[in-house]
Write an enzyme that holds these catalytic residues in place. Sequence first.
Site, mmCIF file in Angstrom:
data_model
loop_
_atom_site.group_PDB
_atom_site.id
_atom_site.type_symbol
_atom_site.label_atom_id
_atom_site.label_comp_id
_atom_site.label_asym_id
_atom_site.label_seq_id
_atom_site.Cartn_x
_atom_site.Cartn_y
_atom_site.Cartn_z
ATOM 1 N N ASP A 194 0.917 -1.225 -0.357
ATOM 2 C CA ASP A 194 -0.358 0.141 -0.145
ATOM 3 C C ASP A 194 0.750 1.043 0.054
ATOM 4 O O ASP A 194 2.133 1.137 0.636
ATOM 5 C CB ASP A 194 -0.475 0.057 1.455
ATOM 6 N N TYR A 244 5.884 -8.429 8.639
ATOM 7 C CA TYR A 244 5.746 -6.846 8.899
ATOM 8 C C TYR A 244 5.257 -6.336 10.495
ATOM 9 O O TYR A 244 5.116 -7.062 11.432
ATOM 10 C CB TYR A 244 4.116 -6.668 8.614
ATOM 11 N N ASP A 249 -7.083 1.885 7.397
ATOM 12 C CA ASP A 249 -5.760 2.284 7.593
ATOM 13 C C ASP A 249 -6.341 3.619 7.833
ATOM 14 O O ASP A 249 -7.531 4.096 7.535
ATOM 15 C CB ASP A 249 -5.000 1.598 6.935
ATOM 16 N N ARG A 267 -4.336 -4.943 7.201
ATOM 17 C CA ARG A 267 -5.359 -4.234 7.354
ATOM 18 C C ARG A 267 -6.697 -4.626 7.878
ATOM 19 O O ARG A 267 -7.056 -3.962 8.811
ATOM 20 C CB ARG A 267 -5.583 -3.037 5.878
#
Length: 301
Positions: free
Chosen positions: A39, A66, A80, A177
């Site tokens: 993203d 992540y 988000d 997300r």
Amino acid sequence: MFNGFISIDKPPEITAHDCVSKLRKLLKQKKIGHGGTLDPMATGVLPIAVGNATRLLRFLPDGKAYDAKIRFGIVTNTDDITGDVISDRPCPHLTLAEVEQALACFQGKIIQRPPAFSAIQVNGKRLYDLARKGEITESDIPTRSVEITEIRSLGWTTGDYPELDVAIACGGGTYIRSIARDLGEKLGCGATLSALRRTLSNGFDLNSSLSFEQVDAMLRSHSLEILASDRGLHFLPKVILKEEDSKRWRMGQTVSRKSFPYNEDIPSGYVRICDAEQNFLGISEVNDNGIQPIVVLYPIN
């Protein structure tokens, strides 16, 4: 002409496609592709294949990791912090113990609903296009099975909108997300992803990643050495071909399994092919018919 991989440490506010375009200009090469999108808000590891290595992208392992930050009490339409706020409920009494108890429910194989603003296609149209037009509802979004191999808290910040720092290791197709959104729903306060940094992707990590500024500086000093074409593919078994067999293989011919006394117990499935000097030649599929070329990096016409 470069052939191989460059792992980019993607900066915020640009897309993976923007990264490919930027690298094409820096390297003055058109044949470039990326492995796994990120993203625009996210930073971190973005593997990019250059030259003939673009043909190897589909063979890279799909594991990812992540470092994420989740803000509680806020819900947005994109799941988000960049989206429009649709719910604002301060939750100063939320505790780390409550969050960690709920977090454990996301370990393992789970069913996940991707964000409405995502690139998934429904009836031939991207979800984000449908979402922008108000033509998609939650029930229209297809769920999927994903695997979370590790999820653990790294830090906790109190306040009206407390935040959790969390490390997540997962398989391909997982939306961080969605984890943030679903965790907030499970706790009854709502949540959204407020920061995301990818630390591992498709066999590449931050230690092997470069910023665009570093790539530019190395090009100017003629010191850029890109990663080998088989970087990230070492999970595949290696088969070494003798000189005559490697020539036949590079001409697109299937090679018999019986001609390899020094390649004992060649497994079925995809393998890395190397010549007698250990040079990586490409990818084969091994089956009952023999060793069939799939990707020949250096063909002989």
